[in-house]
Scaffold this motif. Sequence first.
Motif, PDB file in Angstrom:
ATOM      1  N   ARG A  17     -70.866 125.602 -34.853  1.00  0.00           N
ATOM      2  CA  ARG A  17     -71.630 125.741 -36.106  1.00  0.00           C
ATOM      3  C   ARG A  17     -70.728 126.164 -37.251  1.00  0.00           C
ATOM      4  NH1 ARG A  17     -77.077 128.431 -36.966  1.00  0.00           N
ATOM      5  NH2 ARG A  17     -76.987 127.049 -38.762  1.00  0.00           N
ATOM      6  N   VAL A  18     -69.797 127.072 -36.966  1.00  0.00           N
ATOM      7  CA  VAL A  18     -68.847 127.501 -37.991  1.00  0.00           C
ATOM      8  C   VAL A  18     -67.958 126.322 -38.384  1.00  0.00           C
ATOM      9  CG1 VAL A  18     -66.960 129.083 -38.543  1.00  0.00           C
ATOM     10  CG2 VAL A  18     -68.895 129.887 -37.175  1.00  0.00           C
ATOM     11  N   ALA A  23     -66.256 122.238 -42.227  1.00  0.00           N
ATOM     12  CA  ALA A  23     -66.089 120.802 -42.477  1.00  0.00           C
ATOM     13  C   ALA A  23     -66.986 120.326 -43.619  1.00  0.00           C
ATOM     14  CB  ALA A  23     -66.380 120.005 -41.203  1.00  0.00           C
ATOM     15  N   ASP A  24     -68.212 120.833 -43.683  1.00  0.00           N
ATOM     16  CA  ASP A  24     -69.112 120.465 -44.782  1.00  0.00           C
ATOM     17  C   ASP A  24     -68.525 120.882 -46.124  1.00  0.00           C
ATOM     18  OD1 ASP A  24     -70.901 119.405 -42.945  1.00  0.00           O
ATOM     19  OD2 ASP A  24     -72.296 121.102 -43.056  1.00  0.00           O
ATOM     20  N   GLY A  25     -67.970 122.082 -46.191  1.00  0.00           N
ATOM     21  CA  GLY A  25     -67.388 122.574 -47.430  1.00  0.00           C
ATOM     22  C   GLY A  25     -66.137 121.819 -47.838  1.00  0.00           C
ATOM     23  N   ALA A  26     -65.363 121.391 -46.844  1.00  0.00           N
ATOM     24  CA  ALA A  26     -64.087 120.720 -47.111  1.00  0.00           C
ATOM     25  C   ALA A  26     -64.202 119.203 -47.122  1.00  0.00           C
ATOM     26  CB  ALA A  26     -63.066 121.137 -46.053  1.00  0.00           C
ATOM     27  N   ASP A  27     -65.383 118.674 -46.825  1.00  0.00           N
ATOM     28  CA  ASP A  27     -65.550 117.235 -46.630  1.00  0.00           C
ATOM     29  C   ASP A  27     -64.533 116.747 -45.596  1.00  0.00           C
ATOM     30  OD1 ASP A  27     -66.759 114.758 -46.965  1.00  0.00           O
ATOM     31  OD2 ASP A  27     -65.431 114.185 -48.617  1.00  0.00           O
ATOM     32  N   ALA A  28     -64.485 117.485 -44.484  1.00  0.00           N
ATOM     33  CA  ALA A  28     -63.496 117.256 -43.434  1.00  0.00           C
ATOM     34  C   ALA A  28     -64.119 116.585 -42.221  1.00  0.00           C
ATOM     35  CB  ALA A  28     -62.876 118.590 -43.021  1.00  0.00           C
ATOM     36  N   ALA A 168     -68.231 130.312 -44.332  1.00  0.00           N
ATOM     37  CA  ALA A 168     -67.498 129.191 -43.740  1.00  0.00           C
ATOM     38  C   ALA A 168     -67.478 127.995 -44.683  1.00  0.00           C
ATOM     39  CB  ALA A 168     -68.124 128.810 -42.394  1.00  0.00           C
ATOM     40  N   ARG A 169     -68.609 127.704 -45.280  1.00  0.00           N
ATOM     41  CA  ARG A 169     -68.673 126.574 -46.223  1.00  0.00           C
ATOM     42  C   ARG A 169     -67.773 126.842 -47.433  1.00  0.00           C
ATOM     43  NH1 ARG A 169     -71.684 122.142 -47.019  1.00  0.00           N
ATOM     44  NH2 ARG A 169     -71.777 121.364 -49.144  1.00  0.00           N
TER      45      ARG A 169
END
Length: 183
Positions: A17-18, A23-28, A168-169
């Motif tokens: 989840r982390v 990944a959502d925040g970094a578009d990763a 995390a985001r």
Amino acid sequence: MTDIVVVFHSGYGHTQRVAQAVADGADAQLLAIDADGNLPEGGWELLAAADAIVFGTPTYMGGASWQFKKFADASSKVWFTQGWKDKLFAGFTNSASMSGDKGTTMIGLWTLAMQHGGQWTSMGMMPSNTKAAARDDRNYVGGYGGLLTQSPSDASPAEMSQGDLDTARAFGERIAEVARSRG
């Protein structure tokens, strides 16, 4: 466009989840290390093509999970050719205790990045450490060198602190910003 890969192991779903929030925040892109400590087909090539690599692992017994350690040890083949030299790196860990000796895990992730000749990305965020702070505030666990999150041992991944996921985001957004600034 900057290619960022979050490579992680998750034993019970909390670290996953982390990883997803980062990944959502970094578009990763997410790259999961399986229960046997292996990457999926094409995983090493994905990491080779990345501009930034984010390491993620639970903290078990004061260090990274054995599955993450197996991946780290296997990366010595990349180290030998300096294949990740000058890449941007960052890291995160989750444990059941508020401290849980997460610091030793973060030092291990940082050391791995340094051995590969990489550049490390810090949190760049102040902690929530006043009397008015609440558990769901951003950076409540107080990481500086990387993202630290906490999940009670009897909590499901769905019960994780929203503050940790928001942190995390935000960390993912910072990693993406630093990666873009490198050109």
